[in-house]
Design a protein around this motif. Structure first.
Motif, PDB file in Angstrom:
ATOM      1  N   LEU A  32       0.832  -1.190   0.000  1.00  0.00           N
ATOM      2  CA  LEU A  32       0.000   0.000   0.000  1.00  0.00           C
ATOM      3  C   LEU A  32       0.876   1.252   0.000  1.00  0.00           C
ATOM      4  CD1 LEU A  32      -2.876   1.149   0.358  1.00  0.00           C
ATOM      5  CD2 LEU A  32      -2.602   0.816   2.811  1.00  0.00           C
ATOM      6  N   HIS A  33       0.555   2.196  -0.874  1.00  0.00           N
ATOM      7  CA  HIS A  33       1.316   3.449  -0.943  1.00  0.00           C
ATOM      8  C   HIS A  33       0.406   4.667  -1.056  1.00  0.00           C
ATOM      9  CE1 HIS A  33       5.141   1.385  -1.046  1.00  0.00           C
ATOM     10  NE2 HIS A  33       4.646   0.574  -1.956  1.00  0.00           N
ATOM     11  N   ASP A  34      -0.829   4.546  -0.614  1.00  0.00           N
ATOM     12  CA  ASP A  34      -1.804   5.629  -0.664  1.00  0.00           C
ATOM     13  C   ASP A  34      -2.104   6.089   0.765  1.00  0.00           C
ATOM     14  OD1 ASP A  34      -5.018   6.110  -0.423  1.00  0.00           O
ATOM     15  OD2 ASP A  34      -4.192   7.002  -2.251  1.00  0.00           O
ATOM     16  N   GLY A 117       6.617  14.296   4.640  1.00  0.00           N
ATOM     17  CA  GLY A 117       6.173  14.511   3.266  1.00  0.00           C
ATOM     18  C   GLY A 117       5.002  13.627   2.897  1.00  0.00           C
ATOM     19  N   SER A 118       4.934  12.434   3.492  1.00  0.00           N
ATOM     20  CA  SER A 118       3.792  11.535   3.337  1.00  0.00           C
ATOM     21  C   SER A 118       3.852  10.524   4.461  1.00  0.00           C
ATOM     22  CB  SER A 118       3.810  10.817   1.985  1.00  0.00           C
ATOM     23  OG  SER A 118       4.825   9.834   1.941  1.00  0.00           O
ATOM     24  N   PHE A 119       2.701   9.992   4.827  1.00  0.00           N
ATOM     25  CA  PHE A 119       2.676   8.923   5.818  1.00  0.00           C
ATOM     26  C   PHE A 119       3.330   7.676   5.233  1.00  0.00           C
ATOM     27  CE2 PHE A 119       0.935   5.395   8.216  1.00  0.00           C
ATOM     28  CZ  PHE A 119       1.108   5.831   9.522  1.00  0.00           C
ATOM     29  N   ASP A 120       3.126   7.470   3.951  1.00  0.00           N
ATOM     30  CA  ASP A 120       3.708   6.313   3.268  1.00  0.00           C
ATOM     31  C   ASP A 120       5.225   6.278   3.437  1.00  0.00           C
ATOM     32  OD1 ASP A 120       3.232   4.025   1.333  1.00  0.00           O
ATOM     33  OD2 ASP A 120       4.659   5.235   0.182  1.00  0.00           O
ATOM     34  N   ARG A 121       5.866   7.391   3.229  1.00  0.00           N
ATOM     35  CA  ARG A 121       7.332   7.455   3.370  1.00  0.00           C
ATOM     36  C   ARG A 121       7.736   7.107   4.802  1.00  0.00           C
ATOM     37  NH1 ARG A 121       8.470  12.531   1.427  1.00  0.00           N
ATOM     38  NH2 ARG A 121       8.545  11.622  -0.631  1.00  0.00           N
ATOM     39  N   TYR A 122       6.969   7.605   5.753  1.00  0.00           N
ATOM     40  CA  TYR A 122       7.253   7.328   7.164  1.00  0.00           C
ATOM     41  C   TYR A 122       7.088   5.840   7.486  1.00  0.00           C
ATOM     42  CZ  TYR A 122       5.989   6.702  12.080  1.00  0.00           C
ATOM     43  OH  TYR A 122       5.888   6.222  13.360  1.00  0.00           O
ATOM     44  N   ASP A 128      12.447  -1.031   5.794  1.00  0.00           N
ATOM     45  CA  ASP A 128      13.475  -0.586   4.843  1.00  0.00           C
ATOM     46  C   ASP A 128      12.932  -0.423   3.426  1.00  0.00           C
ATOM     47  OD1 ASP A 128      15.434  -0.493   6.859  1.00  0.00           O
ATOM     48  OD2 ASP A 128      15.878  -2.626   6.601  1.00  0.00           O
ATOM     49  N   GLY A 129      11.655  -0.042   3.329  1.00  0.00           N
ATOM     50  CA  GLY A 129      11.076   0.291   2.033  1.00  0.00           C
ATOM     51  C   GLY A 129      10.668  -0.890   1.168  1.00  0.00           C
ATOM     52  N   GLU A 130      10.789  -2.115   1.692  1.00  0.00           N
ATOM     53  CA  GLU A 130      10.436  -3.297   0.896  1.00  0.00           C
ATOM     54  C   GLU A 130       9.608  -4.275   1.716  1.00  0.00           C
ATOM     55  OE1 GLU A 130      13.594  -5.284  -1.116  1.00  0.00           O
ATOM     56  OE2 GLU A 130      14.604  -3.422  -1.633  1.00  0.00           O
TER      57      GLU A 130
END
Length: 193
Positions: A32-34, A117-122, A128-130
């Motif tokens: 999920l990235h929204d 900048g976004s909750f997704d980034r947090y 580790d982004g994966e």
């Protein structure tokens, strides 16, 4: 593994109820990235605490209507009058603490968006982004918490979130695809690997 009317092998927690099958097949474990969807899952997972997930799924559209389409900006402005209105809504889980937490979590969610900048980034930093690819043979093999969910829970609490214990965080990680916990015999496991 659970066999359903279409004979596709699914995770053991899925039963023959169409709403549960649809959720498993199209949402659960999909990365999920929204941000709006992240907030929806956080809100619903908070309300699920102490209840079965199917109870929340059955009430999901009622929650969507009652909570302004899961818009954190709208929910962040809820006042006591709105909380009282929600406590009268038989279509949702009527729990004073969880309703108050939804407003607090919306306010905190917006602060996290400002900071990162976004909750997704947090949220993806905790893996580790994966997506963490697991290979569980049975539902019983999957943990209810991990070091990552412990860290996530602690950080969310420090930022002011409520109803974000490590078990709730792990359930959120499963739902939002931060981990792939479909069992290896489930048709979705390989699709999401």
């Amino acid at each position: 593994m659970s066999l359903n009317p279409d004979d596709l092998p699914r995770c053991g927690w899925v039963h023959a109820e169409p709403i549960e099958i649809a959720y498993h097949d199209t949402e659960w474990g999909v990365p999920l990235h929204d941000d709006r969807k992240h907030f929806e899952f956080i809100l619903l997972d908070g309300f699920q605490a102490g209840l079965s997930w199917i109870t929340i799924l059955r009430k999901r559209e009622n929650f969507r209507a009652a909570f302004d389409g899961f818009d954190p900006e709208a929910i962040a402005r809820y006042d006591e009058a709105k909380h009282q209105e929600l406590l009268q809504n038989a279509g949702i889980v009527r729990n004073r603490l969880k309703i108050a937490a939804a407003t607090r979590n919306a306010q905190t969610f917006l602060r996290v968006q400002e900071t990162f900048g976004s909750f997704d980034r947090y949220i993806w930093q905790f893996v580790d982004g994966e997506t963490v690819q697991n290979s569980w043979s049975t539902l019983a093999d999957a943990p209810t918490r991990t070091a990552a969910s412990d860290t996530m829970s602690k950080d969310l609490k420090q930022r002011g979130f409520k109803f974000v214990g490590t078990t709730i965080c792990y359930a959120y990680m499963q739902a939002a695809g931060l981990v792939n916990d479909h069992t290896i015999d489930c048709f979705r496991h390989q699709e999401l690997a």
